[in-house]
Structure formats: C-alpha cells, structure tokens
Design an enzyme around this catalytic site. Sequence first.
Site, PDB file in Angstrom:
ATOM      1  N   ASP A  68       0.822  -1.218   0.000  1.00  0.00           N
ATOM      2  CA  ASP A  68       0.000   0.000   0.000  1.00  0.00           C
ATOM      3  C   ASP A  68       0.856   1.268   0.000  1.00  0.00           C
ATOM      4  OD1 ASP A  68      -1.571  -2.201   0.829  1.00  0.00           O
ATOM      5  OD2 ASP A  68      -2.951  -0.914   1.938  1.00  0.00           O
ATOM      6  N   ASN A 128      -8.271  -2.829  -2.801  1.00  0.00           N
ATOM      7  CA  ASN A 128      -9.681  -2.579  -2.487  1.00  0.00           C
ATOM      8  C   ASN A 128     -10.032  -1.095  -2.535  1.00  0.00           C
ATOM      9  OD1 ASN A 128      -8.093  -2.525   0.033  1.00  0.00           O
ATOM     10  ND2 ASN A 128     -10.044  -2.070   1.019  1.00  0.00           N
ATOM     11  N   HIS A 129      -9.017  -0.216  -2.512  1.00  0.00           N
ATOM     12  CA  HIS A 129      -9.301   1.224  -2.623  1.00  0.00           C
ATOM     13  C   HIS A 129      -9.381   1.703  -4.070  1.00  0.00           C
ATOM     14  CE1 HIS A 129      -9.327   2.797   1.583  1.00  0.00           C
ATOM     15  NE2 HIS A 129      -8.843   1.590   1.778  1.00  0.00           N
TER      16      HIS A 129
END
Length: 310
Positions: A68, A128-129
């Site tokens: 991330d 998922n973002h």
Amino acid sequence: MAQNGQGIEPAVLDDIINRLLEFRNARTVRQVQLSEAEIRSLCTASKEIFLHQPNLLELEAPIKICGDIHGQYGDLLRLFEYGGFPPEANYLFLGDYVDRGKQSLETICLLLAYKIKYPENFFLLRGNHECASINRIYGFYDECKRRFNVRLWKTNTDCFNCLPVAALIDDKILCMHGGLSPDLTDLDEIRNLPRPTDIPDSGLLCDLLWSDPSREVKGWGMNDRGVSYTFGSDKVAEFLMQHDMDLVCRAHQVVEDGYEFFAERQLVTIFSAPNYCGEFDNAGAMMSVDENLMCSFQILKPTDRKPRFL
C-alpha cells in the site's frame, strides 16, 4: 512494443514523468500540477495496456514488490530512490495507491506513467481502494473534486476497473492485494474474471482484494472489516501444496516493520506507507525477489520529520 505509450506521444509522457519527479530530492513534498487532459490521457493509455495484459500476470524474477502507498507520494519517491527508478528495476505494486494520504493524484499519475513507458517491466495490481464506493469516502474523490472536478474522478474509476488482480512470479509466488478465497480452486478462475468490472460485495474478486490472514482461526472465519473472510495458516499451507507454490505475497494491512510473515513464512504481508496516515509509527517495506526467488527486504524507516505540503 506497439502498445508502449499508445495514445501519448513519448516526448509528452517523458515531460509528465520529469515534472512528477521534479521535487524528488526536495525536503518538502510539493503538489505537481498536471493538466486535466494529461491525467485523462494517462488513464486512457494505461487502461488499454491493462486490458491487453492478463488479469493474472505471469512475471519473472528479479522483481521488487511494494504494498500500500495510499497517496503518500513523498514515500513513493523514497521507495524508488532505494530500489532504483524504472527501468533500473522491475516493479510490482499490490494496490491501494489512493485515499488517506494527501497526494493520491501525483501517486497514481506517476505509477500510470511508468506503466505506459515500461509496460513489460512495471506492473500494478488492483487494491480494495481502487474502487469507486471506497475511494468516494476515503479521500480520492474529495482530492479530485478539490483540484479538478468529479469528471476526472470518474475517468480514474474507469481506469481502476481495468486493473489486473493477481500476479504469479515464476510459478512459485502468488501475489494479490488481500488474500485467498474459498472460491479459488484453480488459477484459471482468476484469469477468467471479467474486466472492466466494479468490485462485488462477495465472491472471488472481492476476496482477492479484501481477505486477511488470521492467527485466531483455522479454516475460514468472519472478517472484522465486514467484508470477505479471514483465513488460517492451514488454508495457506493447503493452497500452496495444491498448486506447488512457495509463497503468498499480499498487502492490505499495516504491519509495524513494513513486512510480516505468517504461516511459517508461507505468506508475507508487505506495507509500503511508513508513518501511515501520520497516526502509526510503522516502517514501510519493499520486497526484492532475486533470480533464485530469494526474498530480501528494503525498509523505509518511519521518519520523525513530518512532511510539509506546499
């Protein structure tokens, strides 16, 4: 490659990259003002490449893997300082480029620009973002609206809907953003997932982007996120044995040292945003996989100096 830079003149692409890298050695993290048309062209050209390449990427080592980033653009530049700016090294990013940090636009623009310039050496998976219903809430929508307009957010959404969701390195290391799924029995199930697509609330695609390993469960468990599952070390061992693989590599969770092993080193979590959100004291990490599939880690220490945004 024919698709290299399709839709963007190479000189224009290089100019965009140079502007994005202008402040790479500065002590302050500045905004880079690209035009709306430039950002739009990055989305359009990269989308074409994503759809031209498979949903399960088949990659070869050596490669560097990052977790991330979440709009922490200064830290993305630090990762490249450590690992070498493309094309010095091959890269695979595991998703979650936007939201939470202050510079999601710079982050995604540099990553898309490198994807267009080096389509066979630079790879981006979906997190998922990279989903409209999530980044509508956690910052990316607001950043697009504040700096440009909602239309540009929608253009980015169209691009995110085309991102691949998993990568296999030398048939031995399976990479995704979240984790395993009870619906994953054959890798062809990943290859056959449709694109472009939004992320559904359940099922294989959802799990690949949302699930988490857990020391508390055997088999499959409930996930506190309210989405997908948790899975125990038994499921990791079982999956690797069935598919003759060595390692599952994923991101999706803040870990104190930037990387953390699970299931007797059969799974690793990589998180590449140090001082996450300014609230955690975590390090960030990047995993280097060499030709022999030996894995080592480069660490971005949490810094005491809070970046100033101009």
